[in-house]
Design a protein around this motif. Structure first.
Motif, PDB file in Angstrom:
ATOM      1  N   LEU A   1      -5.783  -1.977  -1.423  1.00  0.00           N
ATOM      2  CA  LEU A   1      -5.750  -3.024  -0.411  1.00  0.00           C
ATOM      3  C   LEU A   1      -6.742  -4.136  -0.749  1.00  0.00           C
TER       4      LEU A   1
ATOM      5  N   PRO B   1      -1.345   1.562  -8.076  1.00  0.00           N
ATOM      6  CA  PRO B   1      -0.706   0.497  -7.295  1.00  0.00           C
ATOM      7  C   PRO B   1       0.080  -0.463  -8.187  1.00  0.00           C
TER       8      PRO B   1
ATOM      9  N   ASN C   1       0.810  -1.213   0.000  1.00  0.00           N
ATOM     10  CA  ASN C   1       0.000   0.000   0.000  1.00  0.00           C
ATOM     11  C   ASN C   1       0.851   1.274   0.000  1.00  0.00           C
TER      12      ASN C   1
ATOM     13  N   LEU D   1      -4.609   4.722   4.278  1.00  0.00           N
ATOM     14  CA  LEU D   1      -4.596   3.635   3.298  1.00  0.00           C
ATOM     15  C   LEU D   1      -5.235   4.035   1.980  1.00  0.00           C
TER      16      LEU D   1
END
Ligand SMILES: C[S@@+](CC[C@H](N)C(=O)[O-])C[C@H]1O[C@@H](n2cnc3c(N)ncnc32)[C@H](O)[C@@H]1O
Lengths: 122, 474
Positions: free
Chosen positions: A53, A21, A7, A48
Motif C-alpha cells: 500500500l 505486489p 492490495n 492489508l
C-alpha cells in the motif's frame, strides 16, 4: 482502480510463484472524494499488505503513509484518514499492473484492471 | 409475543426465509417460531410469528420486500361474532394506549381472494363500534393504523391457495414493506440493461438474505450490469464486482450507460472496485482471505446464459497443444474462452466464498433445477465450510426452476479445504470434456439419480391432492 483493489490482486499466471505486489505503471491518476468511514478502515487494516500500500500510494504520488504501521495507530484519526485516502480516493484510471516475475502487463483502462489470462498462461 | 405477519401473495417460498434473515439482522439469533392461523393453507398470506419485541417486528417489516404488514393481533375468528368476542377479551392494557383521545387513527378493510365493495367496507368499520375508539380519524397520516382483514372460501378454484373456511383478523399495524422501492428501481427505467439483469424485487430479496447493512463489503463475481450490487448499495453496502466480459464491466454502451451509471442514476455510492476476472482463475493474492461480508450472485448457468472460462476449448480438450501467443500480438490479443460447466462453476463459487467470506458471512446465489411436474430436486451443493439455511424456489417454466440458496460460513478455510479445492480444480481441468459433454444439468452435479421409489410415489400423491394450484409461479 483503487489501491484497495491493488492490495488484493496478484498475477495468477501458471507457474508464477510470487505474483504480488503487481508493479503499477501510471498513465493517469484521478482523485475522487469518498465519505470517510473509520470502521471500514479499521476492519480492513489487519488484512492489508502494508508495504504494497505504501509503495503503491507513492507511485500514485501520495507519500504521506509511514513505512511501518501497527494496529495501535488506528487510534489516530489523522492516520485513519491517510489510509482512507490512499485506499479509496486515489484511482489509477489508465495504466497497467505488471507481474513482478514475468513482466506481463495487465492493462488498466477506464479504471478497470483486466486480469484475464491468455490461453498460454492458464 | 406472537404477531400476525401478512405477506404479499408473491414468491411464496421466499417469504418466511426473508423474515428469518431480517430477524437475524436485527439481533434475533434463535430460530423463529411460526404458526398458521386456523384453517390456513401454508401458502396463505396469513402467518403468525413469535418475535421478541415490537421494535424488532417493526424493523423487520419495514426492511422487508414481501411483508405487507406485521400486526399486533387484537382478535381473530371465523365469524364477526367470534371476532368481537376475541377483541373484547384481548387485555385492556394492550388496547387502551392506542385508543386515547390524543391519538389519530384509521381503520383499513382488506380482503384476500375476493373484493369487498365500498359499502361493505363501511358497514364493517361501523360494526367495530364495540371498540372504544376515542381518537380522531385521520385518513392521510394517522398515528395508529388498524386493519380488518378477511379471507373466505372463494368457491371456484382461482389459482389462489385453497381456503377451507372464512377467517377474519383485526390488528394494529406495526410496520410493512416499502414497496415504493420497486417502481423506483424497476429495470424498465434502468439505464444500462443486459439480458440477464436481475429484477429489482429479487435483487432486494437477495440483499436481505445476505444481511446487507451499511459498511458491509459485498462482492458479485458475475456482476454483469451490476443490478444485484445496486440493491446492496441501496442498503448501504460497499460493493465490488467482477465479470469475465470486458464489455459488461468496462465499456457498457458508452460513457453514460454502464455499470457506473446504474449507480449514479440512483445517487448511490459507486462500487469500490470493478474488474475483469474469470472466477475459474481468480486473481487474488495468496494469503488474502475473509474480506467480504457477503457474496451475492446469479452465476452463468447454461439454462439462460452459459458461462465461459479462460483457455481455448480445443486447448482444454487436448486437440491442440499448448501454444504461445506471439509477443507482437499480446497487447490486443483477445483470449479465447471455453464453456464453463455448471458443476465447475458452482465448485469455484463455493471455494471463493469459503476463502473470501468472513466467518458468519453469507453466500446467496441462484441454482437451477429441473422440475418434473411437482417433483423438485432437493439436493443442493454442499461444502464443509458452509451450512445451507434457506432454499427458495421460483418456477421459471414447466421444466426449469431456479432456487435461491442462502448459505452461511460456519467453518474456516483451512489448508486441508484449500488443498481439496485445488485437487478438484485440476480434476475439472483434466476431465474437462467429461464434465461438459456428459453433463446435462443433473448428472454433472448430482451424480447418480437421487429419486427413491418411495419419494416418487409420495410426490405423485401430492400431485393428485393439489391439481391446479402451483403457488411457486407467483
Ligand atoms: C446471469 S449473468 C449475471 C447478470 C447480473 N446479475 C446482472 O444483473 O446483469 C452472468 C454473468 O457472468 C459472466 N460470466 C460468465 N462466465 C464467467 C466467469 N468464468 N467468470 C466471471 N464472470 C463470468 C457473464 O459475462 C455474465 O455477465
Amino acid at each position: 482502480m483503487r489501491l484497495f483493489t491493488h492490495n488484493m490482486l496478484s498475477s495468477n499466471i501458471k507457474g508464477v510463484s510470487n505474483g504480488f505486489p503487481l508493479r503499477i505503471e501510471v498513465e493517469q491518476v484521478l482523485e475522487k472524494q469518498v465519505d470517510f468511514n473509520p470502521d471500514f478502515v479499521k476492519n480492513l487494516f489487519p488484512k492489508l499488505e502494508w508495504k504494497a500500500l505504501v509503495d503503491g500510494a507513492r507511485t500514485l504520488g501520495y507519500a504521506e503513509l509511514p513505512e511501518e504501521a501497527d494496529s495501535s495507530m488506528l487510534e489516530s484519526e489523522e492516520f485513519l484518514r491517510k489510509v482512507h485516502h490512499a485506499l479509496l480516493e486515489l484511482h489509477l484510471e489508465e495504466g497497467a499492473l505488471t507481474c513482478p516475475e514475468t513482466g506481463r502487463k495487465f492493462p488498466v483502462t477506464k479504471g478497470i484492471p483486466n486480469m484475464l489470462l491468455h490461453e498460454d498462461e492458464v | 409475543m406472537w404477531y400476525l405477519c401478512v405477506f404479499y401473495h408473491r414468491l411464496l417460498s421466499y417469504r418466511r426465509a426473508e423474515v428469518e434473515s431480517l430477524a437475524e439482522m436485527f439481533g434475533v439469533f434463535s430460530s423463529l417460531e411460526w404458526m398458521l392461523p386456523e384453517n390456513q393453507h401454508p401458502d396463505s398470506p396469513f402467518h403468525l410469528v413469535n418475535l421478541p419485541s415490537e421494535d424488532i417486528a417493526r424493523n423487520i417489516a419495514n426492511r422487508s420486500i414481501l411483508v405487507k404488514g406485521i400486526y399486533e393481533l387484537w382478535g381473530e375468528g371465523s365469524s364477526f361474532e367470534q371476532l368481537e368476542e376475541a377483541i373484547k377479551s384481548y387485555p385492556e392494557d394492550r388496547k387502551l394506549p392506542y385508543l386515547t383521545c390524543e391519538t389519530t387513527f384509521k381503520v383499513t378493510v382488506d380482503s384476500f381472494g375476493k373484493a369487498i365493495s365500498f359499502q361493505e367496507q363501511n358497514d364493517r368499520i361501523k360494526s367495530l363500534a364495540y371498540i372504544p375508539f376515542k381518537g380522531r380519524v385521520n385518513l392521510k397520516n394517522p398515528d395508529i393504523n388498524f386493519w380488518l382483514m378477511e379471507t373466505d372460501d372463494y368457491g371456484a378454484p382461482n389459482g389462489l391457495p385453497p381456503v377451507v373456511q372464512k377467517r377474519i383478523f383485526f390488528g394494529r399495524l406495526v410496520g410493512g414493506a416499502d414497496r415504493k422501492l420497486l417502481p423506483t428501481y424497476q429495470l424498465k427505467s434502468r439505464r444500462y440493461l443486459g439480458p440477464t439483469a436481475m429484477d429489482a424485487e429479487m435483487a432486494f430479496l437477495m440483499a436481505n438474505q445476505a444481511l446487507v447493512m451499511p459498511g458491509k463489503l459485498v462482492y458479485d463475481p458475475f456482476v454483469g450490469t451490476g443490478s444485484i450490487l445496486v440493491a446492496a448499495a441501496h442498503f448501504g453496502a460497499m460493493t465490488m464486482g467482477a465479470d469475465i466480459d470486458i464489455r459488461a464491466v468496462r465499456d457498457g454502451r458508452g460513457p453514460d450507460c454502464n455499470v457506473w451509471s446504474n449507480f449514479k442514476q440512483y445517487g448511490l455510492p459507486l462500487p469500490v472496485a470493478l474488474l475483469r476476472a474469470d472466477n475459474n482463475l481468480p486473481p487474488w493474492r495468496s494469503g488474502l482471505k475473509e474480506i467480504f461480508d457477503a457474496i451475492i450472485c446469479d452465476p452463468p448457468y447454461g439454462v439462460r446464459a452459459g458461462g465461459r472460462k479462460s483457455g481455448g476449448r480445443k486447448l482444454l480438450k487436448g486437440i491442440v497443444g499448448p501454444y504461445t501467443v506471439p509477443d507482437d500480438k499480446r497487447t490486443d490479443h483477445i483470449p479465447s474462452t471455453a464453456p464453463y460447466s455448471l458443476a465447475e462453476c458452482v465448485h469455484d463459487l463455493l471455494d471463493l466464498a469459503a476463502r473470501m467470506l468472513v466467518m458468519g458471512g453469507r453466500l446467496v446465489y441462484f441454482y437451477p433445477v429441473l422440475s418434473e411436474g411437482d417433483v423438485m430436486e432437493t439436493h443442493f451443493p454442499e461444502h464443509p465450510c458452509f451450512k445451507l439455511i434457506a432454499s427458495s424456489e421460483q418456477i421459471l417454466s414447466s421444466r426449469y426452476s431456479r432456487v435461491l440458496l442462502t448459505m452461511v460460513k460456519t467453518g474456516s478455510y483451512t489448508d486441508k479445504v484449500a488443498e481439496a479445492a485445488k485437487t478438484k480444480h485440476q480434476e475439472f481441468k483434466e476431465n474437462y470434456v467429461k464434465w461438459l459433454e456428459h453433463g446435462n444439468l443433473h448428472s454433472s452435479v448430482f451424480g447418480p439419480a437421487h429419486l427413491h421409489l418411495g419419494e416418487e410415489t409420495d410426490s405423485k400423491l401430492c400431485k393428485e391432492l393439489k391439481p391446479k394450484y402451483r403457488g411457486k409461479y407467483v
